[in-house]
Motif scaffolding. Structure first.
Motif, PDB file in Angstrom:
ATOM      1  N   TYR A  58       0.831  -1.211   0.000  1.00  0.00           N
ATOM      2  CA  TYR A  58       0.000   0.000   0.000  1.00  0.00           C
ATOM      3  C   TYR A  58       0.861   1.255   0.000  1.00  0.00           C
ATOM      4  O   TYR A  58       0.548   2.242  -0.666  1.00  0.00           O
ATOM      5  CB  TYR A  58      -0.924  -0.022   1.219  1.00  0.00           C
ATOM      6  CG  TYR A  58      -1.752   1.225   1.375  1.00  0.00           C
ATOM      7  CD1 TYR A  58      -2.908   1.402   0.624  1.00  0.00           C
ATOM      8  CD2 TYR A  58      -1.380   2.234   2.257  1.00  0.00           C
ATOM      9  CE1 TYR A  58      -3.673   2.547   0.748  1.00  0.00           C
ATOM     10  CE2 TYR A  58      -2.138   3.374   2.391  1.00  0.00           C
ATOM     11  CZ  TYR A  58      -3.283   3.529   1.638  1.00  0.00           C
ATOM     12  OH  TYR A  58      -4.020   4.669   1.764  1.00  0.00           O
ATOM     13  N   LEU A  59       1.975   1.190   0.737  1.00  0.00           N
ATOM     14  CA  LEU A  59       2.851   2.358   0.828  1.00  0.00           C
ATOM     15  C   LEU A  59       3.586   2.613  -0.488  1.00  0.00           C
ATOM     16  O   LEU A  59       4.049   3.728  -0.737  1.00  0.00           O
ATOM     17  CB  LEU A  59       3.875   2.159   1.947  1.00  0.00           C
ATOM     18  CG  LEU A  59       3.308   2.094   3.361  1.00  0.00           C
ATOM     19  CD1 LEU A  59       4.401   1.704   4.348  1.00  0.00           C
ATOM     20  CD2 LEU A  59       2.697   3.423   3.755  1.00  0.00           C
ATOM     21  N   LEU A  60       3.699   1.571  -1.318  1.00  0.00           N
ATOM     22  CA  LEU A  60       4.522   1.680  -2.515  1.00  0.00           C
ATOM     23  C   LEU A  60       3.709   1.907  -3.783  1.00  0.00           C
ATOM     24  O   LEU A  60       4.290   2.188  -4.842  1.00  0.00           O
ATOM     25  CB  LEU A  60       5.363   0.407  -2.682  1.00  0.00           C
ATOM     26  CG  LEU A  60       6.335   0.099  -1.530  1.00  0.00           C
ATOM     27  CD1 LEU A  60       6.908  -1.298  -1.686  1.00  0.00           C
ATOM     28  CD2 LEU A  60       7.455   1.130  -1.489  1.00  0.00           C
ATOM     29  N   THR A  61       2.383   1.763  -3.730  1.00  0.00           N
ATOM     30  CA  THR A  61       1.589   1.782  -4.967  1.00  0.00           C
ATOM     31  C   THR A  61       0.378   2.694  -4.817  1.00  0.00           C
ATOM     32  O   THR A  61       0.051   3.129  -3.720  1.00  0.00           O
ATOM     33  CB  THR A  61       1.086   0.367  -5.304  1.00  0.00           C
ATOM     34  OG1 THR A  61       0.302  -0.104  -4.215  1.00  0.00           O
ATOM     35  CG2 THR A  61       2.237  -0.585  -5.534  1.00  0.00           C
ATOM     36  N   ARG A  62      -0.290   2.946  -5.955  1.00  0.00           N
ATOM     37  CA  ARG A  62      -1.449   3.830  -5.948  1.00  0.00           C
ATOM     38  C   ARG A  62      -2.674   3.228  -6.583  1.00  0.00           C
ATOM     39  O   ARG A  62      -3.708   3.880  -6.680  1.00  0.00           O
ATOM     40  CB  ARG A  62      -1.118   5.109  -6.730  1.00  0.00           C
ATOM     41  CG  ARG A  62       0.135   5.769  -6.289  1.00  0.00           C
ATOM     42  CD  ARG A  62       0.501   6.819  -7.282  1.00  0.00           C
ATOM     43  NE  ARG A  62       1.070   7.945  -6.578  1.00  0.00           N
ATOM     44  CZ  ARG A  62       1.084   9.167  -7.054  1.00  0.00           C
ATOM     45  NH1 ARG A  62       0.557   9.436  -8.215  1.00  0.00           N
ATOM     46  NH2 ARG A  62       1.627  10.140  -6.365  1.00  0.00           N
ATOM     47  N   ARG A  63      -2.572   1.994  -7.105  1.00  0.00           N
ATOM     48  CA  ARG A  63      -3.763   1.381  -7.696  1.00  0.00           C
ATOM     49  C   ARG A  63      -3.864  -0.049  -7.196  1.00  0.00           C
ATOM     50  O   ARG A  63      -2.867  -0.727  -7.011  1.00  0.00           O
ATOM     51  CB  ARG A  63      -3.688   1.392  -9.224  1.00  0.00           C
ATOM     52  CG  ARG A  63      -3.743   2.781  -9.799  1.00  0.00           C
ATOM     53  CD  ARG A  63      -3.807   2.714 -11.309  1.00  0.00           C
ATOM     54  NE  ARG A  63      -5.117   2.251 -11.770  1.00  0.00           N
ATOM     55  CZ  ARG A  63      -5.330   1.748 -12.981  1.00  0.00           C
ATOM     56  NH1 ARG A  63      -4.343   1.605 -13.825  1.00  0.00           N
ATOM     57  NH2 ARG A  63      -6.540   1.386 -13.350  1.00  0.00           N
ATOM     58  N   LEU A  64      -5.118  -0.501  -7.021  1.00  0.00           N
ATOM     59  CA  LEU A  64      -5.346  -1.802  -6.402  1.00  0.00           C
ATOM     60  C   LEU A  64      -4.668  -2.960  -7.142  1.00  0.00           C
ATOM     61  O   LEU A  64      -4.022  -3.793  -6.498  1.00  0.00           O
ATOM     62  CB  LEU A  64      -6.852  -2.044  -6.244  1.00  0.00           C
ATOM     63  CG  LEU A  64      -7.230  -3.343  -5.537  1.00  0.00           C
ATOM     64  CD1 LEU A  64      -6.596  -3.443  -4.166  1.00  0.00           C
ATOM     65  CD2 LEU A  64      -8.739  -3.482  -5.433  1.00  0.00           C
ATOM     66  N   PRO A  65      -4.780  -3.069  -8.488  1.00  0.00           N
ATOM     67  CA  PRO A  65      -4.146  -4.228  -9.140  1.00  0.00           C
ATOM     68  C   PRO A  65      -2.635  -4.251  -8.902  1.00  0.00           C
ATOM     69  O   PRO A  65      -2.067  -5.322  -8.656  1.00  0.00           O
ATOM     70  CB  PRO A  65      -4.446  -3.998 -10.626  1.00  0.00           C
ATOM     71  CG  PRO A  65      -5.593  -3.062 -10.661  1.00  0.00           C
ATOM     72  CD  PRO A  65      -5.487  -2.207  -9.440  1.00  0.00           C
ATOM     73  N   VAL A  66      -2.001  -3.074  -8.941  1.00  0.00           N
ATOM     74  CA  VAL A  66      -0.557  -3.006  -8.712  1.00  0.00           C
ATOM     75  C   VAL A  66      -0.252  -3.346  -7.261  1.00  0.00           C
ATOM     76  O   VAL A  66       0.712  -4.060  -6.956  1.00  0.00           O
ATOM     77  CB  VAL A  66      -0.028  -1.593  -9.062  1.00  0.00           C
ATOM     78  CG1 VAL A  66       1.493  -1.596  -9.044  1.00  0.00           C
ATOM     79  CG2 VAL A  66      -0.558  -1.140 -10.399  1.00  0.00           C
ATOM     80  N   MET A  67      -1.099  -2.856  -6.360  1.00  0.00           N
ATOM     81  CA  MET A  67      -0.908  -3.162  -4.939  1.00  0.00           C
ATOM     82  C   MET A  67      -0.954  -4.674  -4.724  1.00  0.00           C
ATOM     83  O   MET A  67      -0.123  -5.235  -3.997  1.00  0.00           O
ATOM     84  CB  MET A  67      -1.994  -2.472  -4.110  1.00  0.00           C
ATOM     85  CG  MET A  67      -1.948  -2.776  -2.625  1.00  0.00           C
ATOM     86  SD  MET A  67      -3.278  -1.918  -1.742  1.00  0.00           S
ATOM     87  CE  MET A  67      -3.219  -2.750  -0.153  1.00  0.00           C
ATOM     88  N   MET A  68      -1.905  -5.355  -5.377  1.00  0.00           N
ATOM     89  CA  MET A  68      -2.017  -6.814  -5.226  1.00  0.00           C
ATOM     90  C   MET A  68      -0.767  -7.513  -5.743  1.00  0.00           C
ATOM     91  O   MET A  68      -0.263  -8.447  -5.122  1.00  0.00           O
ATOM     92  CB  MET A  68      -3.248  -7.326  -5.973  1.00  0.00           C
ATOM     93  CG  MET A  68      -4.537  -6.985  -5.271  1.00  0.00           C
ATOM     94  SD  MET A  68      -5.945  -7.591  -6.208  1.00  0.00           S
ATOM     95  CE  MET A  68      -7.197  -7.572  -4.928  1.00  0.00           C
ATOM     96  N   LEU A  69      -0.272  -7.041  -6.884  1.00  0.00           N
ATOM     97  CA  LEU A  69       0.911  -7.656  -7.489  1.00  0.00           C
ATOM     98  C   LEU A  69       2.135  -7.488  -6.581  1.00  0.00           C
ATOM     99  O   LEU A  69       2.841  -8.455  -6.273  1.00  0.00           O
ATOM    100  CB  LEU A  69       1.169  -7.016  -8.850  1.00  0.00           C
ATOM    101  CG  LEU A  69       2.135  -7.757  -9.761  1.00  0.00           C
ATOM    102  CD1 LEU A  69       1.471  -9.020 -10.284  1.00  0.00           C
ATOM    103  CD2 LEU A  69       2.575  -6.869 -10.913  1.00  0.00           C
ATOM    104  N   VAL A  70       2.373  -6.253  -6.143  1.00  0.00           N
ATOM    105  CA  VAL A  70       3.535  -5.974  -5.283  1.00  0.00           C
ATOM    106  C   VAL A  70       3.402  -6.752  -3.980  1.00  0.00           C
ATOM    107  O   VAL A  70       4.369  -7.325  -3.472  1.00  0.00           O
ATOM    108  CB  VAL A  70       3.651  -4.453  -5.028  1.00  0.00           C
ATOM    109  CG1 VAL A  70       4.704  -4.166  -3.971  1.00  0.00           C
ATOM    110  CG2 VAL A  70       3.964  -3.726  -6.316  1.00  0.00           C
ATOM    111  N   SER A  71       2.191  -6.793  -3.439  1.00  0.00           N
ATOM    112  CA  SER A  71       1.948  -7.527  -2.201  1.00  0.00           C
ATOM    113  C   SER A  71       2.293  -9.008  -2.373  1.00  0.00           C
ATOM    114  O   SER A  71       2.938  -9.614  -1.513  1.00  0.00           O
ATOM    115  CB  SER A  71       0.478  -7.351  -1.806  1.00  0.00           C
ATOM    116  OG  SER A  71       0.182  -8.078  -0.662  1.00  0.00           O
ATOM    117  N   ALA A  72       1.875  -9.582  -3.517  1.00  0.00           N
ATOM    118  CA  ALA A  72       2.154 -10.994  -3.775  1.00  0.00           C
ATOM    119  C   ALA A  72       3.661 -11.231  -3.871  1.00  0.00           C
ATOM    120  O   ALA A  72       4.184 -12.221  -3.344  1.00  0.00           O
ATOM    121  CB  ALA A  72       1.457 -11.448  -5.055  1.00  0.00           C
ATOM    122  N   VAL A  73       4.373 -10.308  -4.532  1.00  0.00           N
ATOM    123  CA  VAL A  73       5.833 -10.451  -4.645  1.00  0.00           C
ATOM    124  C   VAL A  73       6.465 -10.419  -3.251  1.00  0.00           C
ATOM    125  O   VAL A  73       7.306 -11.266  -2.913  1.00  0.00           O
ATOM    126  CB  VAL A  73       6.425  -9.335  -5.536  1.00  0.00           C
ATOM    127  CG1 VAL A  73       7.946  -9.336  -5.440  1.00  0.00           C
ATOM    128  CG2 VAL A  73       5.984  -9.538  -6.982  1.00  0.00           C
TER     129      VAL A  73
END
Lengths: 285, 271
Positions: free
Chosen positions: A213-228
């Motif tokens: 959440y701290l690193l992204t601004r859109r939900l799909p990207v947040m999900m991807l970064v979170s998964a990584v």
């Protein structure tokens, strides 16, 4: 170096552990995005503890522990959803009651067994090295179902999470979707049971998404970064536990926490280091 | 001619208290109606009941003669203060694109026509340059314009705006008024609640004067009479030298700030 990386996986149990950890890293991190954005962290923790009686009953009758956990998780998820829907009790109160009651039932059931079985402590703190083939199939199956539902319901969950009123006017059944999310959460917790255990699963649901959440601004990207972040934590946690001979679940959660702290300090937009620097620069500019 | 929007004996209760008591009125197709009344008159309650967010004790909401539940064309509703999490990771474009969901499109990707509609809506509300900004970075006025753009993207037959003129900057107010003029050309039926009685009298075809029950609904000239206003506003209205003055205290915490906040009031000739 290569040998150092591959050596642990010359054992079949380590290969199963690796697959299980990666699945957990992905599924927890993606469902966790909804948990963080909808402020449902307490629910995640409560559901995790509430599956204890299911595990105990499964143990008593000799059934698969994960299957028992899943049944208990589903029942508690539906129970919380319906009690809080009645509107006479606030949701977090309903969660607290179910959570404590289920946990108490679990403790009572376990105390009837005479001695605390080793398997049950594994439920609490995870034992990824003891993952059986059957466990792996259940884990993989649940992961596919949960991720499939996230894809299928993506727009609906986005709308009801961001703006429930729009959801209602577009004809969505808010209650049904919320119950669905609870059930997906219950399944996710069961998936994570073997790797990090009941006691630490909430961290896997909350920490990687919070860092993302701290690193992204859109939900799909947040999900991807979170998964990584989830996968990196799981894999490196497994290595740490192999070479340092420490608890796998604990190692995974600690690595995720380190990543979160780094994001908290150094995130480009929200990191407190840059904020402090901007504040320091402001008076002069 | 049947009305586009028709309410029959709509009754809503909070516990034992009537929030709306048997309210009936109709708005013709393409007309623009203003809902006015003092604080606590049930304006927001009326809107929520109309879109099904609040249960009605009795009564019906008809759209083109059909019950609301059976009416499949889009009805857009912009609440007074969005129950929205502004820290949610969505961009302005994402928010407006949500207006294209629904209508069986929950599983499909947005088509290029959908994207065009979203961009046109952003353009019309003058927020196109903010399309890729996170919604939380916008000012209050900009956020309201984004939600109006989303309502536009729904291509609604009926548009309900709850207090769009309260607590917004001048440019958002102007943009909202322009939007209403544009919707008139498109034949969209519009219902707006407001505290601005002058605006209600000058810009709207129908005024619905409400104070938990319907005082009167009709053309502004018919509604804004001394008798009706006295019934609705009671002590908030005075008659000085044959002129009526209504002081409609707005909802945004005016009490503490005293008389200065009464600027929303309107003075009109008695006859």
């Amino acid at each position: 170096m290569i040998a150092w990386l591959t050596e642990p996986f010359s054992f079949a149990f380590m290969q199963r552990a690796l697959i299980a950890s990666i699945i957990v890293g992905i599924v927890c991190a993606i469902i966790g995005c909804y948990i963080v954005l909808r402020s449902m962290a307490f629910l995640g923790d409560a559901l995790a503890h509430a599956i204890l009686p299911g595990v105990a009953v499964a143990y008593l009758i000799g059934a698969n522990l994960l299957a028992g956990a899943l049944v208990a998780g589903v029942l508690v998820a539906i129970g919380i959803s319906f009690v809080s829907r009645a509107g006479t009790i606030k949701e977090d109160t309903a969660i607290g009651i179910f959570f404590a009651a289920a946990l108490a039932l679990g403790v009572v059931l376990i105390s009837t067994m005479g001695s605390y079985a080793v398997d049950l402590t594994h439920v609490l703190f995870g034992n990824v090295l003891g993952v059986t083939s059957a466990d792996l199939w259940i884990t993989a199956g649940l992961a596919v179902v949960v991720l499939g539902l996230v894809l299928l319901l993506y727009k609906r969950l986005l709308v009801v999470s961001f703006d429930p009123i729009l959801g209602r006017t577009l004809g969505l059944n808010i209650h049904w979707l919320r119950t669905g999310l609870f059930l997906m959460l219950a399944a996710t917790i069961v998936v994570a049971l073997r790797t990090v255990g009941v006691a630490l699963v909430a961290a896997m649901l909350v920490t990687p998404p919070a860092a993302a959440y701290l690193l992204t601004r859109r939900l799909p990207v947040m999900m991807l970064v979170s998964a990584v972040i989830g996968v990196v934590s799981s894999v490196f946690g497994l290595y740490a536990s192999y070479y340092l001979d420490i608890s796998t679940g604990g190692a995974i959660v600690l690595i995720a926490t380190v990543i979160f702290v780094l994001a908290f300090l150094f995130a480009p937009r929200d990191g407190i280091v840059w904020r402090a620097r901007r504040r320091a620069a402001a008076p002069r500019g | 001619m049947t009305d586009c929007l028709e309410l029959k004996d709509v009754t809503v209760r909070y516990g034992a208290r009537f929030a709306l008591d048997a309210v009936s009125f109709g708005v013709p197709q393409g007309a623009q109606a203003a809902v006015v009344g003092p604080n606590g008159a049930g304006k927001s309650t009326l809107f929520k009941a109309m879109v099904g967010l609040l249960p009605m004790v009795s009564g019906q909401v008809l759209l083109h003669g059909q019950l609301r539940a059976d009416y499949k064309e889009p009805v857009a509703y912009v609440p007074q203060r969005e129950e929205v999490d502004w820290r949610f990771p969505v961009t302005v474009f994402d928010v407006v694109a949500m207006g294209r969901y629904g209508r069986g499109k929950w599983l499909k990707r947005l088509t290029s026509a959908d994207r065009r509609t979203v961009r046109e809506s952003l353009d019309r509300m003058d927020v196109a340059d903010l399309a890729h900004r996170p919604i939380g970075e916008l000012s209050g006025g900009q956020q309201q314009r984004v939600f109006l753009a989303r309502a536009l993207a729904q291509e609604p037959h009926v548009l309900l705006l709850d207090e769009p003129f309260t607590g917004v900057d001048v440019s958002t107010r102007e943009a909202t008024l322009e939007l209403l003029s544009g919707l008139r050309a498109n034949g969209v039926t519009v219902l707006v609640s407001t505290h601005d009685l002058d605006l209600a009298a000058s810009r709207f075809d129908v005024v619905v004067l409400l104070n938990r029950r319907l005082i009167h609904a009709g053309p502004p000239r018919e509604v804004f009479t001394e008798e009706h206003l006295h019934e609705a506003f009671g002590g908030q209205m005075v008659v000085v030298d044959g002129r009526m003055i209504v002081v409609d205290q707005c909802c945004c915490g005016g009490d503490a700030e005293g008389g200065g906040s009464a600027g929303d009031g309107a003075g009109r000739d008695g006859r």
